[in-house]
Design a protein around this motif. Structure first.
Motif, PDB file in Angstrom:
ATOM      1  N   PRO A  48       0.807  -1.224   0.000  1.00 11.64           N
ATOM      2  CA  PRO A  48       0.000   0.000   0.000  1.00 11.64           C
ATOM      3  C   PRO A  48       0.844   1.278   0.000  1.00 11.64           C
ATOM      4  CG  PRO A  48      -0.183  -1.185   2.105  1.00 11.64           C
ATOM      5  CD  PRO A  48       0.476  -2.116   1.130  1.00 11.64           C
ATOM      6  N   GLU A  49       2.048   1.216   0.577  1.00  9.18           N
ATOM      7  CA  GLU A  49       2.929   2.385   0.595  1.00  9.18           C
ATOM      8  C   GLU A  49       3.433   2.746  -0.799  1.00  9.18           C
ATOM      9  OE1 GLU A  49       2.763   0.295   4.401  1.00  9.18           O
ATOM     10  OE2 GLU A  49       3.380  -0.371   2.395  1.00  9.18           O
ATOM     11  N   LEU A  50       3.296   1.817  -1.758  1.00 10.64           N
ATOM     12  CA  LEU A  50       3.765   2.056  -3.128  1.00 10.64           C
ATOM     13  C   LEU A  50       2.633   2.450  -4.069  1.00 10.64           C
ATOM     14  CD1 LEU A  50       6.234  -0.968  -3.497  1.00 10.64           C
ATOM     15  CD2 LEU A  50       6.791   1.414  -2.958  1.00 10.64           C
ATOM     16  N   THR A  51       1.399   2.389  -3.600  1.00  7.11           N
ATOM     17  CA  THR A  51       0.279   2.751  -4.464  1.00  7.11           C
ATOM     18  C   THR A  51       0.204   4.262  -4.636  1.00  7.11           C
ATOM     19  OG1 THR A  51      -1.244   2.786  -2.587  1.00  7.11           O
ATOM     20  CG2 THR A  51      -1.040   0.697  -3.796  1.00  7.11           C
ATOM     21  N   GLN A  66     -12.152  -0.689  -2.148  1.00  3.31           N
ATOM     22  CA  GLN A  66     -11.676   0.143  -3.252  1.00  3.31           C
ATOM     23  C   GLN A  66     -10.149   0.210  -3.279  1.00  3.31           C
ATOM     24  OE1 GLN A  66     -14.128   3.604  -2.116  1.00  3.31           O
ATOM     25  NE2 GLN A  66     -14.923   3.618  -4.217  1.00  3.31           N
ATOM     26  N   LEU A  67      -9.546   0.290  -2.102  1.00  2.00           N
ATOM     27  CA  LEU A  67      -8.078   0.349  -2.043  1.00  2.00           C
ATOM     28  C   LEU A  67      -7.464  -0.978  -2.488  1.00  2.00           C
ATOM     29  CD1 LEU A  67      -7.639   2.290   1.320  1.00  2.00           C
ATOM     30  CD2 LEU A  67      -7.228   3.170  -0.997  1.00  2.00           C
ATOM     31  N   PHE A  68      -8.099  -2.101  -2.113  1.00  2.00           N
ATOM     32  CA  PHE A  68      -7.622  -3.395  -2.594  1.00  2.00           C
ATOM     33  C   PHE A  68      -7.730  -3.471  -4.118  1.00  2.00           C
ATOM     34  CE2 PHE A  68      -8.621  -5.755   1.631  1.00  2.00           C
ATOM     35  CZ  PHE A  68      -7.337  -5.502   2.093  1.00  2.00           C
ATOM     36  N   ALA A  69      -8.853  -2.998  -4.658  1.00  2.22           N
ATOM     37  CA  ALA A  69      -9.052  -3.020  -6.109  1.00  2.22           C
ATOM     38  C   ALA A  69      -8.007  -2.154  -6.811  1.00  2.22           C
ATOM     39  CB  ALA A  69     -10.461  -2.550  -6.462  1.00  2.22           C
ATOM     40  N   LEU A  70      -7.750  -0.979  -6.254  1.00  2.00           N
ATOM     41  CA  LEU A  70      -6.729  -0.106  -6.834  1.00  2.00           C
ATOM     42  C   LEU A  70      -5.366  -0.785  -6.824  1.00  2.00           C
ATOM     43  CD1 LEU A  70      -7.657   3.439  -5.482  1.00  2.00           C
ATOM     44  CD2 LEU A  70      -7.329   2.810  -7.886  1.00  2.00           C
ATOM     45  N   SER A  71      -5.030  -1.439  -5.712  1.00  2.00           N
ATOM     46  CA  SER A  71      -3.723  -2.102  -5.651  1.00  2.00           C
ATOM     47  C   SER A  71      -3.644  -3.233  -6.672  1.00  2.00           C
ATOM     48  CB  SER A  71      -3.451  -2.634  -4.239  1.00  2.00           C
ATOM     49  OG  SER A  71      -4.099  -3.866  -3.985  1.00  2.00           O
ATOM     50  N   ARG A  72      -4.775  -3.904  -6.917  1.00  2.00           N
ATOM     51  CA  ARG A  72      -4.783  -4.996  -7.892  1.00  2.00           C
ATOM     52  C   ARG A  72      -4.498  -4.468  -9.296  1.00  2.00           C
ATOM     53  NH1 ARG A  72      -9.387  -6.619  -6.807  1.00  2.00           N
ATOM     54  NH2 ARG A  72     -10.733  -6.174  -8.581  1.00  2.00           N
TER      55      ARG A  72
END
Length: 290
Positions: A48-51, A66-72
């Motif tokens: 998450p620190e790299l997103t 939403q954050l999980f989806a963005l990271s995916r």
């Protein structure tokens, strides 16, 4: 350039060591990785620190889903950038192997080309298996000026390759150790980091030699232009991580506006500087960046 490299015993020794290490560390990527049928969606696919939302207001206003989806989707974009970046560097290196001026590093070029081709395969494999796509390459935003001399062109080509590799390796080294990520994700980052450490060591030495050769004949204006070009390329490379198609796929409304808000976030300059911390230190120490 050949006479400069031939006269440098340290560089010759480095090339010999890196070639031997490539042989000793050789692996078959087609047999190395275990590819599960799917990866869990409700987990981090990128640290998450790299997103791109890290440190911004969106990191607290978006839901965990939403954050999980963005990271995916950001992870698929990151590996897609690797595919496109590797294709570009392979074209440039193949164009120079066993040509005048590149006689000495050509043996290592063979290892470099083979390893990068295999990297491109497993990054593409990840994207197609788990993202069902490879994102399009970003629009060419920083092209080498057509009037550049062959010395300037070679320096900029290999400096671009080095910048790309150091950007990628920053992410690889962190994700390889991140236990929040699936082992498949950690594994491809770990093996890429292992190989890239050799490529970066080679690239730094080669770029420094190319710059030393260029300084013998270049005007002060040409050296300033090289510096300005590479600063633009650093920012362009970092901004390629902010892909509006990623935000659209993750279900974010108004993805172009979302991208602009992230690029304008007060935390972005510090994030870019952190990613390129080692790269900037090297380019400034050598005098390439002014």
């Amino acid at each position: 350039m050949s006479d400069i490299i031939d006269a440098d015993e340290r560089f010759r020794g480095l090339l010999d060591r890196l070639s031997s290490k490539s042989i000793d560390d050789y692996y078959n990527p087609y047999q190395m990785f275990e590819w599960p049928d799917s990866l869990p969606e409700r987990m981090w696919w990128m640290s998450p620190e790299l997103t791109t939302t890290h440190g911004t207001e969106f990191a607290t206003t978006l839901s965990e889903g939403q954050l999980f989806a963005l990271s995916r989707f950001e992870s698929i974009n990151f590996y897609s950038l690797n595919v496109h970046g590797i294709r570009e560097l392979l074209i440039e290196v193949v164009a120079r192997i066993h040509t005048a001026g590149f006689e000495m590093p050509s043996e290592f070029f063979h290892h470099f080309i083979g390893e990068e081709n295999e990297h491109m395969w497993f990054f593409a494999e990840f994207c197609l298996r788990y993202g069902k796509k490879i994102y399009r390459a970003p629009a060419a935003g920083v092209t080498i000026p057509p009037a550049s001399s062959s010395k300037v062109e070679s320096l900029l080509v290999f400096a671009r390759i080095l910048i790309f590799e150091e950007l990628v390796d920053h992410y690889n080294s962190l994700m390889a150790r991140d236990e929040r990520l699936h082992e498949t994700i950690r594994a491809i980052n770990r093996i890429h980091h292992q190989d890239e450490s050799r490529h970066i060591a080679f690239g730094r030495e080669l770029v420094e030699h190319l710059y030393g050769d260029l300084k013998k004949t270049a005007t002060a204006e040409e050296l300033v232009e090289v510096s300005a070009y590479l600063r633009r390329y650093l920012s362009y490379s970092f901004e390629s991580l902010y892909n509006p198609q990623v935000y659209r796929d993750a279900g974010i409304e108004n993805p172009l506006e979302f991208r602009r808000a992230l690029l304008d976030a007060p935390t972005r300059p510090a994030a870019e500087k952190q990613v390129f911390r080692k790269t900037l230190k090297y380019l400034e120490r050598t005098g390439i960046l002014r």
